[in-house]
Design a protein around this motif. Structure first.
Motif, PDB file in Angstrom:
ATOM      1  N   VAL A 101      -1.855  -9.795  -5.720  1.00 28.84           N
ATOM      2  CA  VAL A 101      -0.766  -8.999  -5.149  1.00 28.84           C
ATOM      3  C   VAL A 101       0.553  -9.329  -5.833  1.00 28.84           C
ATOM      4  O   VAL A 101       1.305  -8.427  -6.242  1.00 28.84           O
ATOM      5  CB  VAL A 101      -0.665  -9.242  -3.634  1.00 28.84           C
ATOM      6  CG1 VAL A 101       0.418  -8.355  -3.026  1.00 28.84           C
ATOM      7  CG2 VAL A 101      -1.998  -8.985  -2.951  1.00 28.84           C
ATOM      8  N   ARG A 104      -0.194  -7.393   8.043  1.00 25.00           N
ATOM      9  CA  ARG A 104      -0.762  -6.109   7.623  1.00 25.00           C
ATOM     10  C   ARG A 104      -1.374  -5.365   8.809  1.00 25.00           C
ATOM     11  O   ARG A 104      -1.293  -4.133   8.876  1.00 25.00           O
ATOM     12  CB  ARG A 104      -1.808  -6.345   6.528  1.00 25.00           C
ATOM     13  CG  ARG A 104      -1.188  -6.890   5.249  1.00 25.00           C
ATOM     14  CD  ARG A 104      -2.160  -6.937   4.100  1.00 25.00           C
ATOM     15  NE  ARG A 104      -1.463  -7.298   2.862  1.00 25.00           N
ATOM     16  CZ  ARG A 104      -2.030  -7.296   1.660  1.00 25.00           C
ATOM     17  NH1 ARG A 104      -3.300  -6.973   1.532  1.00 25.00           N
ATOM     18  NH2 ARG A 104      -1.325  -7.629   0.600  1.00 25.00           N
ATOM     19  N   GLN A 150       5.216 -10.387   1.479  1.00 20.56           N
ATOM     20  CA  GLN A 150       3.803 -10.758   1.548  1.00 20.56           C
ATOM     21  C   GLN A 150       3.304 -11.258   0.196  1.00 20.56           C
ATOM     22  O   GLN A 150       2.534 -12.219   0.122  1.00 20.56           O
ATOM     23  CB  GLN A 150       2.976  -9.557   1.992  1.00 20.56           C
ATOM     24  CG  GLN A 150       3.273  -9.070   3.390  1.00 20.56           C
ATOM     25  CD  GLN A 150       2.543  -7.776   3.704  1.00 20.56           C
ATOM     26  OE1 GLN A 150       1.373  -7.607   3.387  1.00 20.56           O
ATOM     27  NE2 GLN A 150       3.243  -6.838   4.333  1.00 20.56           N
ATOM     28  N   ALA A 151       3.746 -10.598  -0.881  1.00 16.93           N
ATOM     29  CA  ALA A 151       3.322 -11.012  -2.216  1.00 16.93           C
ATOM     30  C   ALA A 151       3.798 -12.429  -2.534  1.00 16.93           C
ATOM     31  O   ALA A 151       3.066 -13.223  -3.134  1.00 16.93           O
ATOM     32  CB  ALA A 151       3.843 -10.024  -3.259  1.00 16.93           C
ATOM     33  N   SER A 161      -1.405  -3.925  -2.031  1.00 17.79           N
ATOM     34  CA  SER A 161      -0.640  -4.242  -0.827  1.00 17.79           C
ATOM     35  C   SER A 161      -1.412  -3.891   0.437  1.00 17.79           C
ATOM     36  O   SER A 161      -1.172  -4.467   1.500  1.00 17.79           O
ATOM     37  CB  SER A 161       0.703  -3.516  -0.841  1.00 17.79           C
ATOM     38  OG  SER A 161       1.502  -3.953  -1.918  1.00 17.79           O
ATOM     39  N   ALA A 191       5.970  -5.552   1.515  1.00 16.47           N
ATOM     40  CA  ALA A 191       5.012  -5.910   0.473  1.00 16.47           C
ATOM     41  C   ALA A 191       5.518  -7.048  -0.402  1.00 16.47           C
ATOM     42  O   ALA A 191       4.744  -7.915  -0.813  1.00 16.47           O
ATOM     43  CB  ALA A 191       4.716  -4.679  -0.387  1.00 16.47           C
ATOM     44  N   VAL A 203       7.912   0.270  -2.668  1.00 15.95           N
ATOM     45  CA  VAL A 203       6.505   0.037  -2.339  1.00 15.95           C
ATOM     46  C   VAL A 203       6.228   0.276  -0.867  1.00 15.95           C
ATOM     47  O   VAL A 203       5.267   0.966  -0.491  1.00 15.95           O
ATOM     48  CB  VAL A 203       6.089  -1.394  -2.741  1.00 15.95           C
ATOM     49  CG1 VAL A 203       4.683  -1.702  -2.243  1.00 15.95           C
ATOM     50  CG2 VAL A 203       6.153  -1.552  -4.251  1.00 15.95           C
ATOM     51  N   ASP A 204       7.050  -0.288   0.024  1.00 17.96           N
ATOM     52  CA  ASP A 204       6.793  -0.165   1.460  1.00 17.96           C
ATOM     53  C   ASP A 204       6.799   1.290   1.922  1.00 17.96           C
ATOM     54  O   ASP A 204       5.986   1.690   2.768  1.00 17.96           O
ATOM     55  CB  ASP A 204       7.825  -0.967   2.249  1.00 17.96           C
ATOM     56  CG  ASP A 204       7.653  -2.465   2.049  1.00 17.96           C
ATOM     57  OD1 ASP A 204       6.507  -2.905   1.920  1.00 17.96           O
ATOM     58  OD2 ASP A 204       8.683  -3.177   2.008  1.00 17.96           O
ATOM     59  N   LEU A 263       2.820  -6.789  -8.380  1.00 14.73           N
ATOM     60  CA  LEU A 263       4.196  -6.446  -8.032  1.00 14.73           C
ATOM     61  C   LEU A 263       5.188  -6.995  -9.048  1.00 14.73           C
ATOM     62  O   LEU A 263       6.262  -6.403  -9.252  1.00 14.73           O
ATOM     63  CB  LEU A 263       4.544  -6.955  -6.632  1.00 14.73           C
ATOM     64  CG  LEU A 263       4.390  -5.921  -5.502  1.00 14.73           C
ATOM     65  CD1 LEU A 263       2.922  -5.527  -5.337  1.00 14.73           C
ATOM     66  CD2 LEU A 263       4.936  -6.457  -4.202  1.00 14.73           C
ATOM     67  N   LEU A 268       3.445   3.226   1.015  1.00 15.00           N
ATOM     68  CA  LEU A 268       2.149   2.819   1.555  1.00 15.00           C
ATOM     69  C   LEU A 268       1.478   3.936   2.349  1.00 15.00           C
ATOM     70  O   LEU A 268       0.247   4.061   2.347  1.00 15.00           O
ATOM     71  CB  LEU A 268       2.316   1.585   2.446  1.00 15.00           C
ATOM     72  CG  LEU A 268       2.812   0.310   1.752  1.00 15.00           C
ATOM     73  CD1 LEU A 268       2.923  -0.828   2.770  1.00 15.00           C
ATOM     74  CD2 LEU A 268       1.866  -0.097   0.631  1.00 15.00           C
ATOM     75  N   VAL A 320       0.539  -0.229  -4.435  1.00 15.39           N
ATOM     76  CA  VAL A 320       0.141   0.219  -3.095  1.00 15.39           C
ATOM     77  C   VAL A 320      -1.280  -0.241  -2.782  1.00 15.39           C
ATOM     78  O   VAL A 320      -1.574  -0.705  -1.671  1.00 15.39           O
ATOM     79  CB  VAL A 320       0.253   1.753  -2.990  1.00 15.39           C
ATOM     80  CG1 VAL A 320      -0.422   2.262  -1.727  1.00 15.39           C
ATOM     81  CG2 VAL A 320       1.718   2.178  -3.013  1.00 15.39           C
TER      82      VAL A 320
END
Length: 557
Positions: free
Chosen positions: A11, A174, A144-145, A88, A141, A26-27, A15, A30, A85
C-alpha cells in the motif's frame, strides 16, 4: 467486489509513486471501485475498471507480494489512481507464526532490544499517533499506508505483537469507512491502545521484552504418546482474515489440548473446516467427529499453548470418546469455580466448566444459577444466540456448560458447548457445539414459552464516562474533547469518588486543547506525545479497573 489480499508494504509503495495532487484524491476516488468487476483464474486476478482499463493482480501464495505484480493498462500507470484505489481497498494479508518442529528444547533467543527494533517501535508509535489524532473517520488512505509501512518495518525488526495489532487497527479503519457491520469502536479502541502501549514500553525499555515482541516461531516439541478425548468444537472467524474451527480435547490428567483447523479465508471456510480431515496423522477423523470421540497419538508434538502438531513423524488413530459425565472428562467440572475464574484471569486459558440450573432468558442471555452465584451466558454468533434462546425453555433443569470468561463483564461468559436434558441425534454424542450445531424444538423436551423475560435495568461501569470519551477520540480524533467540555462528566466522576478517573479525563481534555504556534503566531500541527499519552493512560485505567471489578464480582458470587 473483493480484491485479493496484499502485503502491508504494498500500500505504501504504490501510494509513494503517486504525485502529490493524486495522493490527495485517493480517498474521494474509493467510491468509484463499486462499479469495478473482478475475475480470477489460477494466480491472476483481473479487475475491469472500464472497457479501456484493466488491473491485473499476479498473486504469489494467494497474495499480492510486490507492487510490480500489480499492473494497470492506463496511460498513467504505474503512477495512477487505479492502482492506489485497489490496494487501499484490498484486505491486508496477516501472516501466521512460522511452524517449527523440534525434538529438543531450543536455546532462548536474546531478549535485548536492538537499535532497529527501537527505531521500528518509534516508527509505529508515530504512525499510530497520526491515526489517533485524526481518528478513524479522518484516517484516509495515506495515513493507513504510513501505518502499513511501519508494520513492514516492525516485522523485519521482529516486533510481531505490535505489527499484528497495527494490522487489526487498519482492518478496523477500513471496516468503518466501508460501513461494514464488522466494525466495532470498542474493538478498534482496544487494538489501538494495545499498539500504542506495546510501542511505548518498547521505546521506554520497560516490561517483559519477550512478551512485548510476540511470537514469530511456533515451536512444536515432542511430548511422546498421548490419548485425548474430544470435548467440543468451536467456530472461529477472525478479523485478521482467518476462519475455520478449533477442536478442544482433554487427557487423563485433565490437561486441555487443541487441534487447529483455521486457514486464510472468511466465514465460508467454517463448514469446509468442520467436515475436513484433522491434520494429525491419518486417523480418518474430521473436526466434527473428533469433538465427540477420541484419538490416540504416538510421537505427538505440541506447542507451548498446547496446540497439537502435525509433524511428519506423528501417528494417530481414532478411539472411543467419553461422555462429559464419565472420567476423566468429568473431573473438569469438579474444580471450584473460584479457582477456574482466577486461572482464567491470570493465564491464557479462559475456559470455564460450569454446572447449574437454567433460570430462563434475560435480555438476550441465558441465565444459569450455580450453587453460589448466577451467571449470564451469551453467544458469539447468530447460531449460538438462537441455541441459547431455545435452551431458555429448560427452566428449572440442570445444564453442564463449557464457556469462555468475558474479563470485562462481571458474571458473564460466552457459552461454547452444553449438555443436559436434551433429545439429541445419536451422532451428536450427547452434547451441543453451540457455535456450529443448530438446535430444533424437537431436541428440547417439553419446550415451553421461548419469550424473553424483560431485561433488568443496565448497570453501567463506574468508569463508563471516561470510556465514552476514549471511544469518541478513537472515532473523531483530537478535536472531540476540544470542541465539547468534559467538565460535567468530571464532576459526576468526582461525586462517585473516582477522583483519579476524573483527573485522567481532565488531562485528556487539557492535552487536546493545548495549542502550538509558530514564530508568527499561526497554529501548527500537533506532533507532541502528551495527548497520545493522556489517551493511553485513560485506556489502561479503564481496562484494569473493569477487569478488577469483574474479578471481584466473580469471586464474590
Amino acid at each position: 467486489m473483493t480484491f485479493p489480499a496484499v502485503s502491508p508494504q504494498i500500500v505504501a509503495a504504490v501510494l509513494d509513486q503517486l504525485p502529490q495532487r493524486l495522493r490527495n484524491r485517493v480517498d474521494n476516488a474509493l467510491a468509484k471501485a463499486s462499479s469495478w468487476s473482478t475475475s480470477t483464474v489460477d494466480d491472476k486476478c483481473t479487475v475491469t475498471v472500464d472497457p479501456d482499463t484493466t488491473l491485473v493482480f499476479t498473486l504469489r501464495d494467494g497474495i499480492l507480494a510486490t507492487d510490480e505484480d500489480l499492473t494497470c493498462s492506463c496511460l498513467l500507470a504505474p503512477r495512477c489512481l487505479h492502482r492506489a484505489v485497489a490496494v487501499s481497498l484490498a484486505p491486508v494479508a496477516a501472516l501466521e507464526p512460522v511452524v517449527v518442529e523440534v525434538d529438543e528444547p531450543v536455546a532462548s533467543l536474546s531478549v535485548s532490544l536492538p537499535e532497529d527494533a527501537v527505531a521500528a517501535a518509534d516508527l509505529l508509535w508515530q504512525a499510530a499517533g497520526v491515526v489517533l489524532r485524526a481518528g478513524v473517520s479522518g484516517s484516509g488512505a495515506v495515513a493507513q499506508a504510513e501505518l502499513l509501512r511501519a508494520v513492514h518495518a516492525a516485522r523485519l525488526a521482529g516486533l510481531h505483537r505490535a505489527s499484528a495489532a497495527a494490522l487489526r487497527v487498519v482492518s478496523g479503519i477500513r471496516a468503518s469507512h466501508t460501513g461494514s457491520s464488522s466494525f466495532s469502536r470498542t474493538k478498534t479502541t482496544e487494538d489501538l491502545s494495545e499498539l500504542l502501549l506495546v510501542c511505548h514500553q518498547l521505546r521506554a525499555g520497560v516490561g517483559d521484552v519477550e512478551s512485548l515482541l510476540g511470537i514469530a516461531r511456533r515451536e512444536y516439541k515432542a511430548i511422546g504418546s498421548l490419548k485425548v478425548y474430544g470435548l467440543f468444537t468451536e467456530r472461529v472467524v477472525a478479523g485478521s482474515g482467518y476462519a475455520g474451527v478449533v477442536t478442544h480435547l482433554t487427557d487423563a490428567d485433565s490437561r486441555l489440548w487443541t487441534v487447529n483447523g483455521v486457514m486464510p479465508g472468511g466465514p465460508e471456510r467454517v463448514a469446509a473446516a468442520l467436515d475436513g480431515p484433522v491434520g494429525i496423522g491419518e486417523s480418518g477423523l474430521t473436526h466434527r467427529t473428533l469433538g465427540r470421540s477420541g484419538m490416540l497419538v504416538t510421537s505427538a508434538t505440541a506447542s507451548a499453548d498446547r496446540r497439537l502438531g502435525a509433524g511428519t513423524g506423528v501417528r494417530a488413530v481414532a478411539s472411543r470418546g467419553v461422555d462429559w459425565s464419565d472420567p476423566p472428562v468429568s473431573s473438569l467440572w469438579r474444580e471450584p469455580v473460584e479457582d477456574q475464574v482466577r486461572r482464567a484471569f491470570t493465564t491464557d486459558n479462559a475456559l470455564l466448566f460450569l454446572s447449574g440450573t437454567v433460570a430462563g432468558s434475560t435480555g438476550g442471555s441465558l441465565v444459569v444459577e450455580l450453587p453460589d452465584r448466577t451467571i449470564d451466558l451469551v453467544g458469539s454468533c447468530d447460531t449460538a444466540w438462537e441455541n441459547l434462546s431455545l435452551l431458555a425453555s429448560l427452566a428449572g433443569k440442570d445444564l453442564f456448560v463449557v464457556a469462555r470468561l468475558v474479563p470485562d463483564r462481571p458474571s458473564t461468559a460466552v457459552a461454547l458447548a452444553v449438555t443436559g436434558d436434551l433429545t439429541l441425534p445419536a451422532d451428536w454424542g450427547g452434547r451441543v457445539n453451540l457455535t456450529l450445531d443448530r438446535l430444533q424444538r424437537s431436541h428440547v423436551d417439553k419446550a415451553g414459552d421461548l419469550a424473553d423475560q424483560p431485561p433488568p435495568p443496565p448497570v453501567p461501569s463506574p468508569v463508563e464516562l471516561l470510556e465514552r470519551w476514549l471511544h469518541r477520540v478513537t472515532l473523531g480524533g483530537r478535536r472531540m474533547p476540544a470542541i465539547a467540555s468534559t467538565a460535567p462528566d468530571q464532576a459526576r466522576l468526582t461525586k462517585l469518588g473516582l477522583t483519579g478517573t476524573a483527573q485522567l479525563l481532565a488531562a485528556l481534555e487539557a492535552s487536546a486543547r493545548a495549542e502550538h504556534r509558530d514564530a508568527f503566531g499561526k497554529p501548527v500541527p500537533h506532533t507532541d506525545d502528551e495527548f497520545i499519552l493522556a489517551w493511553l493512560r485513560g485506556c489502561v485505567h479503564t481496562t484494569e479497573f473493569t477487569r478488577s471489578t469483574a474479578l471481584s464480582a466473580w469471586l464474590a458470587g
